[in-house]
Design an enzyme around this catalytic site. Structure first.
Site, PDB file in Angstrom:
ATOM      1  N   GLY A 122     -52.820  60.594 -81.666  1.00  0.00           N
ATOM      2  CA  GLY A 122     -54.163  60.007 -81.679  1.00  0.00           C
ATOM      3  C   GLY A 122     -54.389  59.073 -80.497  1.00  0.00           C
ATOM      4  N   VAL A 191     -30.540  41.657 -85.330  1.00  0.00           N
ATOM      5  CA  VAL A 191     -30.548  42.264 -86.675  1.00  0.00           C
ATOM      6  C   VAL A 191     -29.925  43.658 -86.662  1.00  0.00           C
ATOM      7  N   GLU A 211     -23.649  39.582 -76.622  1.00  0.00           N
ATOM      8  CA  GLU A 211     -24.953  38.946 -76.824  1.00  0.00           C
ATOM      9  C   GLU A 211     -25.267  38.050 -75.624  1.00  0.00           C
ATOM     10  N   VAL A 245     -24.471  41.927 -69.538  1.00  0.00           N
ATOM     11  CA  VAL A 245     -23.947  43.263 -69.224  1.00  0.00           C
ATOM     12  C   VAL A 245     -24.483  43.668 -67.853  1.00  0.00           C
ATOM     13  N   ALA A 276     -28.885  47.527 -78.666  1.00  0.00           N
ATOM     14  CA  ALA A 276     -29.788  46.994 -79.710  1.00  0.00           C
ATOM     15  C   ALA A 276     -30.313  45.647 -79.236  1.00  0.00           C
ATOM     16  N   GLY A 278     -33.609  44.737 -78.952  1.00  0.00           N
ATOM     17  CA  GLY A 278     -34.984  44.467 -79.346  1.00  0.00           C
ATOM     18  C   GLY A 278     -35.842  45.711 -79.305  1.00  0.00           C
ATOM     19  N   ALA A 327     -41.260  45.744 -91.748  1.00  0.00           N
ATOM     20  CA  ALA A 327     -42.054  46.738 -92.458  1.00  0.00           C
ATOM     21  C   ALA A 327     -43.068  46.078 -93.390  1.00  0.00           C
ATOM     22  N   HIS A 451     -28.670  32.003-117.266  1.00  0.00           N
ATOM     23  CA  HIS A 451     -27.257  31.735-116.936  1.00  0.00           C
ATOM     24  C   HIS A 451     -26.389  32.849-117.497  1.00  0.00           C
TER      25      HIS A 451
HETATM   26  P1  FAD Z   1     -43.599  52.506 -87.306  1.00  0.00           P
HETATM   27  O1  FAD Z   1     -42.800  52.507 -88.528  1.00  0.00           O
HETATM   28  O2  FAD Z   1     -42.916  52.532 -86.001  1.00  0.00           O
HETATM   29  O3  FAD Z   1     -44.599  53.729 -87.429  1.00  0.00           O
HETATM   30  C1  FAD Z   1     -45.489  54.051 -86.421  1.00  0.00           C
HETATM   31  C2  FAD Z   1     -45.856  55.512 -86.585  1.00  0.00           C
HETATM   32  O4  FAD Z   1     -46.921  55.801 -85.698  1.00  0.00           O
HETATM   33  C3  FAD Z   1     -44.722  56.463 -86.219  1.00  0.00           C
HETATM   34  O5  FAD Z   1     -44.556  57.400 -87.239  1.00  0.00           O
HETATM   35  C4  FAD Z   1     -45.191  57.124 -84.923  1.00  0.00           C
HETATM   36  O6  FAD Z   1     -44.742  58.460 -84.793  1.00  0.00           O
HETATM   37  C5  FAD Z   1     -46.688  57.063 -85.102  1.00  0.00           C
HETATM   38  N1  FAD Z   1     -47.450  57.075 -83.841  1.00  0.00           N
HETATM   39  C6  FAD Z   1     -47.263  56.289 -82.754  1.00  0.00           C
HETATM   40  N2  FAD Z   1     -48.200  56.546 -81.821  1.00  0.00           N
HETATM   41  C7  FAD Z   1     -48.984  57.512 -82.330  1.00  0.00           C
HETATM   42  C8  FAD Z   1     -50.123  58.202 -81.849  1.00  0.00           C
HETATM   43  N3  FAD Z   1     -50.659  57.921 -80.651  1.00  0.00           N
HETATM   44  N4  FAD Z   1     -50.665  59.156 -82.640  1.00  0.00           N
HETATM   45  C9  FAD Z   1     -50.139  59.453 -83.860  1.00  0.00           C
HETATM   46  N5  FAD Z   1     -49.077  58.826 -84.373  1.00  0.00           N
HETATM   47  C10 FAD Z   1     -48.516  57.863 -83.612  1.00  0.00           C
HETATM   48  N6  FAD Z   1     -37.874  46.243 -91.178  1.00  0.00           N
HETATM   49  C11 FAD Z   1     -37.759  45.652 -92.383  1.00  0.00           C
HETATM   50  O7  FAD Z   1     -38.709  45.013 -92.835  1.00  0.00           O
HETATM   51  N7  FAD Z   1     -36.615  45.764 -93.119  1.00  0.00           N
HETATM   52  C12 FAD Z   1     -35.545  46.440 -92.673  1.00  0.00           C
HETATM   53  O8  FAD Z   1     -34.525  46.531 -93.357  1.00  0.00           O
HETATM   54  C13 FAD Z   1     -35.630  47.076 -91.408  1.00  0.00           C
HETATM   55  N8  FAD Z   1     -34.591  47.789 -90.927  1.00  0.00           N
HETATM   56  C14 FAD Z   1     -34.719  48.422 -89.718  1.00  0.00           C
HETATM   57  C15 FAD Z   1     -33.632  49.130 -89.234  1.00  0.00           C
HETATM   58  C16 FAD Z   1     -33.718  49.781 -88.013  1.00  0.00           C
HETATM   59  C17 FAD Z   1     -32.535  50.560 -87.507  1.00  0.00           C
HETATM   60  C18 FAD Z   1     -34.934  49.722 -87.266  1.00  0.00           C
HETATM   61  C19 FAD Z   1     -35.065  50.444 -85.959  1.00  0.00           C
HETATM   62  C20 FAD Z   1     -36.017  48.993 -87.742  1.00  0.00           C
HETATM   63  C21 FAD Z   1     -35.918  48.331 -88.968  1.00  0.00           C
HETATM   64  N9  FAD Z   1     -36.963  47.575 -89.474  1.00  0.00           N
HETATM   65  C22 FAD Z   1     -36.842  46.941 -90.684  1.00  0.00           C
HETATM   66  C23 FAD Z   1     -38.227  47.439 -88.746  1.00  0.00           C
HETATM   67  C24 FAD Z   1     -39.267  48.397 -89.344  1.00  0.00           C
HETATM   68  O9  FAD Z   1     -38.778  49.714 -89.281  1.00  0.00           O
HETATM   69  C25 FAD Z   1     -40.569  48.276 -88.589  1.00  0.00           C
HETATM   70  O10 FAD Z   1     -40.992  46.924 -88.592  1.00  0.00           O
HETATM   71  C26 FAD Z   1     -41.646  49.123 -89.243  1.00  0.00           C
HETATM   72  O11 FAD Z   1     -41.283  50.479 -89.304  1.00  0.00           O
HETATM   73  C27 FAD Z   1     -42.957  48.996 -88.477  1.00  0.00           C
HETATM   74  O12 FAD Z   1     -43.931  49.718 -89.146  1.00  0.00           O
HETATM   75  P2  FAD Z   1     -45.200  50.301 -88.356  1.00  0.00           P
HETATM   76  O13 FAD Z   1     -45.932  51.123 -89.365  1.00  0.00           O
HETATM   77  O14 FAD Z   1     -45.881  49.227 -87.659  1.00  0.00           O
HETATM   78  O15 FAD Z   1     -44.572  51.243 -87.241  1.00  0.00           O
HETATM   79  P1  NAD Z   2     -33.400  41.466 -82.231  1.00  0.00           P
HETATM   80  O1  NAD Z   2     -34.448  40.774 -81.482  1.00  0.00           O
HETATM   81  O2  NAD Z   2     -33.154  41.127 -83.646  1.00  0.00           O
HETATM   82  O3  NAD Z   2     -31.991  41.319 -81.500  1.00  0.00           O
HETATM   83  C1  NAD Z   2     -31.799  41.669 -80.167  1.00  0.00           C
HETATM   84  C2  NAD Z   2     -30.683  40.821 -79.613  1.00  0.00           C
HETATM   85  O4  NAD Z   2     -30.333  41.322 -78.349  1.00  0.00           O
HETATM   86  C3  NAD Z   2     -31.092  39.365 -79.425  1.00  0.00           C
HETATM   87  O5  NAD Z   2     -30.112  38.532 -79.991  1.00  0.00           O
HETATM   88  C4  NAD Z   2     -31.185  39.210 -77.918  1.00  0.00           C
HETATM   89  O6  NAD Z   2     -30.858  37.908 -77.486  1.00  0.00           O
HETATM   90  C5  NAD Z   2     -30.167  40.219 -77.467  1.00  0.00           C
HETATM   91  N1  NAD Z   2     -30.376  40.718 -76.104  1.00  0.00           N
HETATM   92  C6  NAD Z   2     -31.537  41.006 -75.483  1.00  0.00           C
HETATM   93  N2  NAD Z   2     -31.301  41.487 -74.236  1.00  0.00           N
HETATM   94  C7  NAD Z   2     -29.953  41.510 -74.077  1.00  0.00           C
HETATM   95  C8  NAD Z   2     -29.096  41.909 -73.032  1.00  0.00           C
HETATM   96  N3  NAD Z   2     -29.577  42.394 -71.879  1.00  0.00           N
HETATM   97  N4  NAD Z   2     -27.766  41.796 -73.209  1.00  0.00           N
HETATM   98  C9  NAD Z   2     -27.254  41.313 -74.370  1.00  0.00           C
HETATM   99  N5  NAD Z   2     -28.034  40.917 -75.406  1.00  0.00           N
HETATM  100  C10 NAD Z   2     -29.354  41.016 -75.260  1.00  0.00           C
HETATM  101  O7  NAD Z   2     -33.742  43.032 -82.061  1.00  0.00           O
HETATM  102  P2  NAD Z   2     -33.062  44.299 -82.715  1.00  0.00           P
HETATM  103  O8  NAD Z   2     -31.826  43.918 -83.416  1.00  0.00           O
HETATM  104  O9  NAD Z   2     -33.019  45.321 -81.644  1.00  0.00           O
HETATM  105  O10 NAD Z   2     -34.146  44.709 -83.764  1.00  0.00           O
HETATM  106  C11 NAD Z   2     -35.478  45.050 -83.332  1.00  0.00           C
HETATM  107  C12 NAD Z   2     -36.498  44.685 -84.359  1.00  0.00           C
HETATM  108  O11 NAD Z   2     -36.352  45.480 -85.516  1.00  0.00           O
HETATM  109  C13 NAD Z   2     -36.364  43.229 -84.767  1.00  0.00           C
HETATM  110  O12 NAD Z   2     -37.534  42.559 -84.411  1.00  0.00           O
HETATM  111  C14 NAD Z   2     -36.219  43.242 -86.246  1.00  0.00           C
HETATM  112  O13 NAD Z   2     -37.156  42.405 -86.859  1.00  0.00           O
HETATM  113  C15 NAD Z   2     -36.462  44.682 -86.679  1.00  0.00           C
HETATM  114  N6  NAD Z   2     -35.389  45.020 -87.627  1.00  0.00           N
HETATM  115  C16 NAD Z   2     -35.400  44.397 -88.832  1.00  0.00           C
HETATM  116  C17 NAD Z   2     -34.377  44.629 -89.727  1.00  0.00           C
HETATM  117  C18 NAD Z   2     -34.399  43.922 -91.026  1.00  0.00           C
HETATM  118  O14 NAD Z   2     -35.442  43.412 -91.403  1.00  0.00           O
HETATM  119  N7  NAD Z   2     -33.309  43.874 -91.754  1.00  0.00           N
HETATM  120  C19 NAD Z   2     -33.338  45.478 -89.399  1.00  0.00           C
HETATM  121  C20 NAD Z   2     -33.349  46.073 -88.150  1.00  0.00           C
HETATM  122  C21 NAD Z   2     -34.402  45.846 -87.275  1.00  0.00           C
END
Ligand code: FAD
Ligand code: NAD
Length: 479
Positions: A122, A191, A211, A245, A276, A278, A327, A451
């Site tokens: 889209g 994270v 890190e 790095v 990982a 960000g 999410a 409890h």
């Molecule tokens: P997304 O989930 O990224 O969804 C966006 C969707 O839009 C995708 O399906 C994509 O294909 C679609 N899209 C993009 N552009 C277009 C376009 N132009 N047209 C049509 N479709 C399109 N968050 C938590 O809260 N708890 C967790 O435990 C957690 N664990 C995570 C673990 C990992 C490994 C990762 C990578 C992330 C994790 N997160 C977690 C973060 C969480 O996944 C995201 O914050 C969340 O998915 C964001 O939701 P969103 O709907 O904004 O985007």
């Molecule tokens: P993050 O921001 O949590 O961690 C990235 C880490 O990489 C930071 O500590 C940062 O200082 C470090 N970093 C950045 N550049 C670097 C470099 N060049 N060399 C070494 N270290 C470097 O991001 P993430 O772990 O990639 O996760 C991405 C997003 O996904 C986060 O914003 C998080 O909220 C979301 N997420 C959430 C969950 C959860 O809610 N449990 C789980 C996974 C991911």
């Protein structure tokens, strides 16, 4: 398919699919455009969260923790397990089944609520129109009373360690490893690094995390981050702070990483390297230049507190806009926007969004940290209760960590809660609810807790705010 809907959502992640369902519940004709395709070329719903994020990572965290329990933690209960083994493909298969079940579930919910899923990419055009390009390149334009952009985010890449999806992988690759790497490097101790580093560490990898920052988990309360660092170290995660790095090269089936730190230039060789560092908003090629939308300086779609963009009737929610990339944050924004489109007075409380790191023990937080309050000169009181004094935590041999509650020194209102410990994700939610209702620490202290439960640690931390905790020696004078 109609050529105009009341609401067109772009993206079917937790922000977009929730917005679409809520809009449809409110009687608005709703379509959701999603570009993700499954192996058969059919539209795949659920976004990052369901497909390659929250759900698959938690599936592997739970499987790997069960293995670690069998190997390391059952003997103390008097249970003998001889040589527990790992079948990584079976673990991945279980994870994939859960993902399939949940993404299929969203398709079912769309059907039930009357949301039309449209497969394609889209793009927002001027005049509240959405251009959709399908996988064969066919273009159609859909009219929309309102547009909700929920395009999510993608991993950040760094030039010294380009992802090749084989040896140097991102979070998605780290969910697909078919065998346990002997040595696993992780760039970024955030994270994702901690969660996926824990998965493979529990399964036997020697994990080294590089890190860049000198502080560990700087967004967390410093006391909780310190305790978490101590526990992770005990678990064998080798977290090296203050590292830069400078290169990563694949040589003879391994990744040679060079980095600099206070100790000088170093070289490490890993079987696999996870990057990982960000995620960044997926905001490129999402709107036409005359659509009226703008990006902020970090590439997020610019929105106000109600997720309204600068273009009339165009909203943006989730990872593609400012705020934590979580999410549940995106889902709540999606609900708020759908309700506001339907004429309701919805709003978000951005001060009450919990965040969790799903290691074991979990690390969970809501609200202000102690260092934030100090920096802002806010008068506060802190109550801390260690799980070592919790009967239930000891009974389950899971008594590391603490609960910390911060309250305003004058009006006692709860300002934050920080937990490292068993079930921290679920425990912090109790304080999120209390904060949402504007509770004082005394309100929590006066609440009856069952409890023996882990929740009693929350109760005791609330009591400790005013020096009333029962099961520890209070440091403060009782009032
Ligand atoms: P997304 O989930 O990224 O969804 C966006 C969707 O839009 C995708 O399906 C994509 O294909 C679609 N899209 C993009 N552009 C277009 C376009 N132009 N047209 C049509 N479709 C399109 N968050 C938590 O809260 N708890 C967790 O435990 C957690 N664990 C995570 C673990 C990992 C490994 C990762 C990578 C992330 C994790 N997160 C977690 C973060 C969480 O996944 C995201 O914050 C969340 O998915 C964001 O939701 P969103 O709907 O904004 O985007
Ligand atoms: P993050 O921001 O949590 O961690 C990235 C880490 O990489 C930071 O500590 C940062 O200082 C470090 N970093 C950045 N550049 C670097 C470099 N060049 N060399 C070494 N270290 C470097 O991001 P993430 O772990 O990639 O996760 C991405 C997003 O996904 C986060 O914003 C998080 O909220 C979301 N997420 C959430 C969950 C959860 O809610 N449990 C789980 C996974 C991911």
């Amino acid at each position: 398919m109609p050529d105009k809907y009341d609401v067109v959502v772009i993206g079917a992640g937790p922000a977009g699919y929730v917005a679409a369902i809520r809009a449809a519940q409110l009687g608005l004709s709703t379509a959701c455009v999603e570009q993700w395709l499954d192996a058969k070329g059919k539209v795949r719903l659920g976004g990052t969260c369901l497909n390659v994020g929250c759900i698959p990572s938690k599936a592997l965290l739970d499987s790997s923790y069960k293995f670690a329990e069998a190997r390391d933690h059952l003997a103390v209960h008097g249970i003998t397990v001889k040589d527990p083994g790992i079948d990584v493909p079976a673990m991945l298969e279980r994870k994939d089944k859960i993902v399939d079940q949940l993404t299929g579930g969203i398709a079912g919910l769309f059907k039930h609520n009357g949301v039309t899923a449209i497969s394609g990419t889209g793009k927002v055009l001027s005049g509240a129109r959405v251009e959709v390009t399908d996988k064969d390149g066919k273009v159609q334009v859909i009219g929309a009373g309102n547009i909700i952009i929920a395009a999510g985010s993608v991993p950040v890449n760094i030039p010294p360690a380009p992802v090749d999806n084989k040896y140097i992988i991102d979070s998605t690759g780290a969910l697909e490893l078919t065998e346990v790497p002997r040595r696993l490097g992780v760039i970024g101790a955030g994270v994702i690094g901690l969660e996926l580093g824990s998965v493979w560490g529990r399964l036997g990898s020697e994990v080294v995390m590089l890190e860049a920052l000198d502080d560990f988990l700087p967004m967390m309360d410093a006391q909780v981050a310190k305790e978490a660092a101590r526990i992770y170290k005990q678990q064998g995660l080798d977290i090296r702070l203050g590292t830069r790095v400078t290169g990563a090269e694949v040589k003879d089936g391994a990744v040679v990483v060079t980095y600099s730190s206070a100790g000088g230039e170093k070289v490490e060789t890993f079987d696999r390297l996870i990057v990982a560092v960000g995620r960044k908003p997926r905001s490129q090629e999402l709107f036409a230049s005359d659509s009226g939308l703008t990006l902020d300086e970090r590439g997020y779609i610019f929105v106000n507190d109600y997720c309204e963009t600068e273009a009339p009737h165009v909203f943006a929610v989730g990872d593609v806009v400012r705020g934590p990339m979580l999410a549940h944050k995106g889902s709540e924004e999606g609900i708020m926007v759908a309700e506001r489109i339907a004429g309701k007075k919805a709003q978000m409380n951005y001060d009450c969004i919990p965040s969790v790191i799903y290691t074991h023990p979990e690390v969970a937080a809501v609200g202000r940290t102690e260092q934030d309050l100090k920096a802002d000169g806010v008068p506060y009181k802190a109550g801390v209760f260690p799980f070592a004094a919790s009967g239930r935590a000891l009974a389950s041999n899971d008594a590391q960590g603490l609960v910390k509650i911060l309250a305003h020194a004058e009006n006692d209102r709860i300002l934050g809660c920080h937990i490292v410990g068993p079930s921290a994700a679920d425990l912090v939610q109790q304080v999120v609810i209390a904060m949402e209702f504007g509770s004082s620490a005394e309100d929590l202290a006066l609440t009856v807790f069952g409890h023996p439960t882990l929740s009693e640690a929350v109760h005791e931390a609330a009591l400790a705010v005013d020096g009333h905790a029962i099961h520890i020696a209070n440091k403060k004078k009782r009032s």
